[in-house]
Design a protein around this motif. Structure first.
Motif, mmCIF file in Angstrom:
data_model
loop_
_atom_site.group_PDB
_atom_site.id
_atom_site.type_symbol
_atom_site.label_atom_id
_atom_site.label_comp_id
_atom_site.label_asym_id
_atom_site.label_seq_id
_atom_site.Cartn_x
_atom_site.Cartn_y
_atom_site.Cartn_z
ATOM 1 N N VAL A 62 0.905 -1.214 -0.073
ATOM 2 C CA VAL A 62 -0.080 -0.030 -0.044
ATOM 3 C C VAL A 62 0.897 1.253 0.137
ATOM 4 O O VAL A 62 1.676 1.246 0.845
ATOM 5 N N THR A 63 0.599 1.994 -0.803
ATOM 6 C CA THR A 63 1.435 3.359 -1.012
ATOM 7 C C THR A 63 0.330 4.509 -0.951
ATOM 8 O O THR A 63 -0.486 4.448 -1.656
ATOM 9 N N ALA A 64 0.448 5.331 -0.050
ATOM 10 C CA ALA A 64 -0.163 6.762 0.120
ATOM 11 C C ALA A 64 -1.911 6.165 0.123
ATOM 12 O O ALA A 64 -2.643 6.722 -0.581
ATOM 13 N N GLY A 65 -2.197 5.283 0.883
ATOM 14 C CA GLY A 65 -3.584 4.695 1.084
ATOM 15 C C GLY A 65 -4.004 3.940 0.011
ATOM 16 O O GLY A 65 -5.029 3.345 0.027
ATOM 17 N N VAL A 66 -3.096 3.602 -1.065
ATOM 18 C CA VAL A 66 -3.779 2.921 -2.237
ATOM 19 C C VAL A 66 -2.904 1.653 -2.455
ATOM 20 O O VAL A 66 -1.621 1.450 -2.156
ATOM 21 N N CYS A 67 -3.538 0.442 -2.797
ATOM 22 C CA CYS A 67 -3.052 -0.779 -2.753
ATOM 23 C C CYS A 67 -2.375 -0.715 -4.408
ATOM 24 O O CYS A 67 -3.173 -0.559 -5.342
ATOM 25 N N THR A 68 -1.031 -0.700 -4.293
ATOM 26 C CA THR A 68 -0.224 -0.614 -5.602
ATOM 27 C C THR A 68 0.202 -1.958 -6.087
ATOM 28 O O THR A 68 0.728 -2.018 -7.294
ATOM 29 N N TYR A 69 0.363 -3.101 -5.265
ATOM 30 C CA TYR A 69 0.670 -4.276 -5.707
ATOM 31 C C TYR A 69 -0.034 -5.342 -4.890
ATOM 32 O O TYR A 69 -0.108 -5.162 -3.725
ATOM 33 N N GLN A 70 -0.413 -6.475 -5.510
ATOM 34 C CA GLN A 70 -0.922 -7.533 -4.770
ATOM 35 C C GLN A 70 -0.354 -9.032 -5.614
ATOM 36 O O GLN A 70 -0.454 -8.991 -6.784
ATOM 37 N N LEU A 71 0.055 -10.027 -4.902
ATOM 38 C CA LEU A 71 0.541 -11.149 -5.394
ATOM 39 C C LEU A 71 -1.022 -12.232 -5.391
ATOM 40 O O LEU A 71 -1.272 -12.455 -4.311
ATOM 41 N N PHE A 72 -0.973 -12.714 -6.407
ATOM 42 C CA PHE A 72 -2.250 -13.621 -6.685
ATOM 43 C C PHE A 72 -1.870 -15.013 -6.465
ATOM 44 O O PHE A 72 -2.494 -15.932 -5.845
ATOM 45 N N GLY A 73 -0.567 -15.287 -7.081
ATOM 46 C CA GLY A 73 -0.005 -16.627 -7.095
ATOM 47 C C GLY A 73 1.302 -16.565 -7.438
ATOM 48 O O GLY A 73 1.794 -15.541 -8.218
ATOM 49 N N ASP A 74 2.147 -17.584 -7.388
ATOM 50 C CA ASP A 74 3.520 -17.697 -7.849
ATOM 51 C C ASP A 74 3.862 -19.210 -8.121
ATOM 52 O O ASP A 74 3.062 -20.122 -7.816
ATOM 53 N N TYR A 75 4.951 -19.384 -9.016
ATOM 54 C CA TYR A 75 5.614 -20.633 -9.377
ATOM 55 C C TYR A 75 7.070 -20.836 -8.924
ATOM 56 O O TYR A 75 7.392 -19.599 -9.631
#
Length: 168
Positions: A62-75
């Motif tokens: 979260v940057t300045a109150g906004v979600c700027t990145y999220q990880l759904f999954g990985d391999y």
């Protein structure tokens, strides 16, 4: 040459079981349903079944109150491990079954590239996203006429999916 697709009934039954498992809100039933889906796909493609971890809230920034990145999954190619997160980043609610299905298929396609196609570096190419799209619509039994074709936009020297165009 197009990628062969597994029998529709097999994939659709697993997708329904995954959606049903998500209604519990607990990782264990989702883990079992995800394992079964991966086992069915792996058997069809003749590759080892990747280990799966179903986790809770998506890692995010979260940057300045906004979600700027999220990880759904990985391999992880070295271990063939797939991880998926089943809860949204901010509200921590169970994600939609379609979102988790898409993430699981995305990570499975990395596994398919790594094992069957012998590509340890599985890149997000147009072909990669097309493979996911075919499996996803097969799993949901989307009629051909109802499918939205992937839309591409040039970004630098490569191409990216125009997600806004697909949401319209």
């Amino acid at each position: 040459m197009a990628m062969p697709l597994p029998p529709a009934e097999l994939v659709q039954a697993h997708a329904r079981a995954l959606a049903e498992a998500m209604t519990s809100g607990h990782p264990a039933p989702v883990q079992r349903a995800g394992d079964a889906l991966l086992a069915g796909l792996s058997a069809f493609y003749g590759i080892p079944v990747p280990p799966l971890q179903v986790l809770g809230v998506r890692p995010h920034r979260v940057t300045a109150g906004v979600c700027t990145y999220q990880l759904f999954g990985d391999y992880t190619p070295s271990t063939h491990r797939i991880r998926v997160w089943m809860r949204t980043a901010i509200r921590q609610k169970v994600s939609s079954p379609k979102a988790l299905l898409n993430t699981l298929l995305h990570e499975f396609c990395h596994h398919l590239d790594s094992t069957r196609l012998s590509c340890p570096e599985s890149f997000h190419t147009r072909g990669f996203f097309t493979r996911i799209d075919h499996l996803y619509h097969l799993a949901l039994a989307t009629p051909l006429g109802a499918r939205r074709p992937l839309r591409w936009v040039k970004r630098g020297s490569g191409w990216a999916i125009d997600w806004r165009a697909l949401r319209r």
